[in-house]
Design a protein around this motif. Structure first.
Motif, PDB file in Angstrom:
ATOM      1  N   LEU A   1      45.280  28.570   9.741  1.00 38.28           N
ATOM      2  CA  LEU A   1      46.410  27.310   9.780  1.00 38.28           C
ATOM      3  C   LEU A   1      47.010  27.450  11.176  1.00 38.28           C
ATOM      4  O   LEU A   1      47.321  28.711  11.527  1.00 38.28           O
ATOM      5  N   VAL A   2      46.910  26.461  11.991  1.00 39.22           N
ATOM      6  CA  VAL A   2      47.364  26.564  13.259  1.00 39.22           C
ATOM      7  C   VAL A   2      48.014  25.265  13.650  1.00 39.22           C
ATOM      8  O   VAL A   2      47.602  24.243  13.167  1.00 39.22           O
ATOM      9  N   GLN A   3      48.993  25.316  14.787  1.00 44.60           N
ATOM     10  CA  GLN A   3      49.542  23.862  15.183  1.00 44.60           C
ATOM     11  C   GLN A   3      48.623  23.384  16.201  1.00 44.60           C
ATOM     12  O   GLN A   3      47.981  23.975  16.795  1.00 44.60           O
ATOM     13  N   ALA A   4      48.802  22.009  16.060  1.00 44.74           N
ATOM     14  CA  ALA A   4      48.111  21.229  17.176  1.00 44.74           C
ATOM     15  C   ALA A   4      48.518  21.910  18.503  1.00 44.74           C
ATOM     16  O   ALA A   4      49.591  22.317  18.855  1.00 44.74           O
ATOM     17  N   GLY A   5      47.370  21.840  19.171  1.00 43.51           N
ATOM     18  CA  GLY A   5      47.417  22.402  20.615  1.00 43.51           C
ATOM     19  C   GLY A   5      47.191  24.022  20.654  1.00 43.51           C
ATOM     20  O   GLY A   5      46.948  24.698  21.904  1.00 43.51           O
ATOM     21  N   GLY A   6      46.993  24.706  19.254  1.00 38.38           N
ATOM     22  CA  GLY A   6      46.754  25.838  19.380  1.00 38.38           C
ATOM     23  C   GLY A   6      45.234  26.537  19.529  1.00 38.38           C
ATOM     24  O   GLY A   6      44.575  25.631  19.636  1.00 38.38           O
ATOM     25  N   SER A   7      45.106  27.724  19.157  1.00 41.47           N
ATOM     26  CA  SER A   7      43.655  28.171  19.142  1.00 41.47           C
ATOM     27  C   SER A   7      43.395  28.921  18.185  1.00 41.47           C
ATOM     28  O   SER A   7      44.079  29.453  17.394  1.00 41.47           O
ATOM     29  N   LEU A   8      41.881  29.070  17.795  1.00 39.58           N
ATOM     30  CA  LEU A   8      41.304  29.954  16.867  1.00 39.58           C
ATOM     31  C   LEU A   8      40.059  30.382  17.265  1.00 39.58           C
ATOM     32  O   LEU A   8      39.162  29.566  18.151  1.00 39.58           O
TER      33      LEU A   8
ATOM     34  N   GLY B   1      24.210  27.147  14.760  1.00 41.71           N
ATOM     35  CA  GLY B   1      24.758  25.804  14.995  1.00 41.71           C
ATOM     36  C   GLY B   1      26.001  25.977  14.185  1.00 41.71           C
ATOM     37  O   GLY B   1      26.147  26.668  13.029  1.00 41.71           O
ATOM     38  N   TRP B   2      27.169  25.318  14.767  1.00 43.37           N
ATOM     39  CA  TRP B   2      28.368  25.178  14.009  1.00 43.37           C
ATOM     40  C   TRP B   2      28.467  23.718  13.470  1.00 43.37           C
ATOM     41  O   TRP B   2      28.230  22.754  14.266  1.00 43.37           O
ATOM     42  N   PHE B   3      28.895  23.586  12.339  1.00 46.81           N
ATOM     43  CA  PHE B   3      29.056  22.423  11.727  1.00 46.81           C
ATOM     44  C   PHE B   3      30.345  22.412  11.044  1.00 46.81           C
ATOM     45  O   PHE B   3      31.056  23.280  10.966  1.00 46.81           O
ATOM     46  N   ARG B   4      30.936  21.121  10.582  1.00 43.14           N
ATOM     47  CA  ARG B   4      32.178  21.079   9.742  1.00 43.14           C
ATOM     48  C   ARG B   4      32.283  20.060   9.052  1.00 43.14           C
ATOM     49  O   ARG B   4      31.338  18.838   9.149  1.00 43.14           O
ATOM     50  N   ARG B   5      32.928  19.788   7.977  1.00 40.33           N
ATOM     51  CA  ARG B   5      33.298  18.862   7.144  1.00 40.33           C
ATOM     52  C   ARG B   5      34.758  18.536   7.004  1.00 40.33           C
ATOM     53  O   ARG B   5      35.218  19.478   6.293  1.00 40.33           O
ATOM     54  N   ALA B   6      35.105  17.471   7.481  1.00 38.81           N
ATOM     55  CA  ALA B   6      36.389  17.169   7.003  1.00 38.81           C
ATOM     56  C   ALA B   6      36.668  16.450   5.776  1.00 38.81           C
ATOM     57  O   ALA B   6      35.514  15.899   5.042  1.00 38.81           O
ATOM     58  N   PRO B   7      37.812  16.690   5.309  1.00 42.78           N
ATOM     59  CA  PRO B   7      37.799  15.703   3.878  1.00 42.78           C
ATOM     60  C   PRO B   7      37.837  14.494   3.988  1.00 42.78           C
ATOM     61  O   PRO B   7      38.073  13.527   4.697  1.00 42.78           O
TER      62      PRO B   7
ATOM     63  N   SER C   1      43.201  23.846  22.125  1.00 39.58           N
ATOM     64  CA  SER C   1      43.691  22.415  22.205  1.00 39.58           C
ATOM     65  C   SER C   1      43.425  21.891  20.850  1.00 39.58           C
ATOM     66  O   SER C   1      42.966  20.704  20.913  1.00 39.58           O
ATOM     67  N   LEU C   2      43.609  22.597  19.800  1.00 38.35           N
ATOM     68  CA  LEU C   2      43.253  22.002  18.719  1.00 38.35           C
ATOM     69  C   LEU C   2      43.982  20.980  18.226  1.00 38.35           C
ATOM     70  O   LEU C   2      45.212  20.527  18.763  1.00 38.35           O
ATOM     71  N   LYS C   3      43.240  19.900  17.486  1.00 45.87           N
ATOM     72  CA  LYS C   3      44.004  18.730  17.057  1.00 45.87           C
ATOM     73  C   LYS C   3      43.972  18.579  15.599  1.00 45.87           C
ATOM     74  O   LYS C   3      43.284  19.010  14.803  1.00 45.87           O
ATOM     75  N   PRO C   4      44.971  17.865  15.028  1.00 45.54           N
ATOM     76  CA  PRO C   4      44.799  17.515  13.480  1.00 45.54           C
ATOM     77  C   PRO C   4      43.134  17.173  13.113  1.00 45.54           C
ATOM     78  O   PRO C   4      43.010  17.614  12.096  1.00 45.54           O
ATOM     79  N   GLU C   5      42.526  16.379  13.950  1.00 45.67           N
ATOM     80  CA  GLU C   5      41.354  15.741  13.523  1.00 45.67           C
ATOM     81  C   GLU C   5      40.308  16.933  13.250  1.00 45.67           C
ATOM     82  O   GLU C   5      39.151  16.531  12.952  1.00 45.67           O
TER      83      GLU C   5
ATOM     84  N   GLY D   1      31.660  28.638   4.167  1.00 45.29           N
ATOM     85  CA  GLY D   1      32.475  28.137   5.379  1.00 45.29           C
ATOM     86  C   GLY D   1      33.559  28.878   5.421  1.00 45.29           C
ATOM     87  O   GLY D   1      33.778  29.653   4.863  1.00 45.29           O
ATOM     88  N   THR D   2      34.479  28.460   6.584  1.00 51.78           N
ATOM     89  CA  THR D   2      35.613  28.856   6.947  1.00 51.78           C
ATOM     90  C   THR D   2      36.581  27.890   7.061  1.00 51.78           C
ATOM     91  O   THR D   2      36.367  26.887   8.056  1.00 51.78           O
ATOM     92  N   GLN D   3      37.814  27.775   6.641  1.00 51.42           N
ATOM     93  CA  GLN D   3      38.789  26.742   6.482  1.00 51.42           C
ATOM     94  C   GLN D   3      39.616  26.566   8.048  1.00 51.42           C
ATOM     95  O   GLN D   3      40.066  27.653   8.104  1.00 51.42           O
ATOM     96  N   VAL D   4      39.534  25.468   8.717  1.00 48.63           N
ATOM     97  CA  VAL D   4      40.423  25.167   9.731  1.00 48.63           C
ATOM     98  C   VAL D   4      41.513  24.234   9.240  1.00 48.63           C
ATOM     99  O   VAL D   4      41.079  23.064   8.979  1.00 48.63           O
ATOM    100  N   ILE D   5      42.851  24.494   9.340  1.00 47.94           N
ATOM    101  CA  ILE D   5      43.883  23.393   9.232  1.00 47.94           C
ATOM    102  C   ILE D   5      44.657  23.334  10.484  1.00 47.94           C
ATOM    103  O   ILE D   5      45.186  24.586  10.753  1.00 47.94           O
ATOM    104  N   VAL D   6      44.666  22.193  11.096  1.00 48.34           N
ATOM    105  CA  VAL D   6      45.608  22.055  12.196  1.00 48.34           C
ATOM    106  C   VAL D   6      46.647  21.126  11.924  1.00 48.34           C
ATOM    107  O   VAL D   6      46.632  19.812  11.545  1.00 48.34           O
ATOM    108  N   SER D   7      48.114  21.518  11.967  1.00 48.41           N
ATOM    109  CA  SER D   7      49.013  20.920  11.640  1.00 48.41           C
ATOM    110  C   SER D   7      49.766  20.095  12.807  1.00 48.41           C
ATOM    111  O   SER D   7      49.649  20.487  14.089  1.00 48.41           O
ATOM    112  N   SER D   8      50.053  18.823  12.513  1.00 53.12           N
ATOM    113  CA  SER D   8      50.734  18.169  13.537  1.00 53.12           C
ATOM    114  C   SER D   8      52.074  18.526  13.806  1.00 53.12           C
ATOM    115  O   SER D   8      52.738  19.177  13.108  1.00 53.12           O
TER     116      SER D   8
END
Length: 126
Positions: A11-18, A35-41, A85-89, A119-126
């Motif tokens: 879990l990271v705030q918007a603008g943060g890094s992982l 390759g890296w892939f992702r699946r958003a809800p 520069s992570l974004k909520p999206e 997979g590994t979960q990434v959550i970016v909070s606004s």
């Protein structure tokens, strides 16, 4: 047997890094693309980036260009995805996978070798 294990999400705030890691085993790492892939809800799995150890090929989806950076440590059979520069999206479950080639077409068609990992979960909070 192709095995890949993702880690580094959180879990990271918007603008943060992982930095995500993809540890590979069971195949000749130097001969494959990762390759890296992702699946958003509620969305389909999409390609994010890939790197080819054999020919140095690189690919980034337009949505992450300039913010994400992929790299490979062949000595450790590990590929990293540095996300800035992570974004909520960017919130999604991130997967890595072995591929035969690194190209927009291969990523877009999700042409992977073997099966998807947990997979590994990434959550970016606004």
């Amino acid at each position: 047997e192709v095995q890949l294990v993702e880690s580094g999400g959180g879990l990271v705030q918007a603008g943060g890094s992982l930095r995500l890691s993809c540890a590979a085993s069971g195949f000749n790492f130097d001969e494959y693309t990762i390759g890296w892939f992702r699946r958003a809800p509620g969305k389909e799995r999409e390609g994010v980036s890939c790197i080819s150890s054999s020919d140095g090929g690189l690919y980034y989806a337009d949505s992450v260009k300039g913010r994400f950076s992929i790299s490979s440590d062949n000595a450790k059979n590990t590929v990293y995805l540095q996300m800035r520069s992570l974004k909520p999206e960017d919130t999604a479950l991130y997967y890595c996978a072995a591929m035969r080639t690194c190209s927009p077409a291969a990523v877009g068609r999700r042409l992977i070798v073997g099966s998807w990992g947990q997979g590994t979960q990434v959550i970016v909070s606004s």
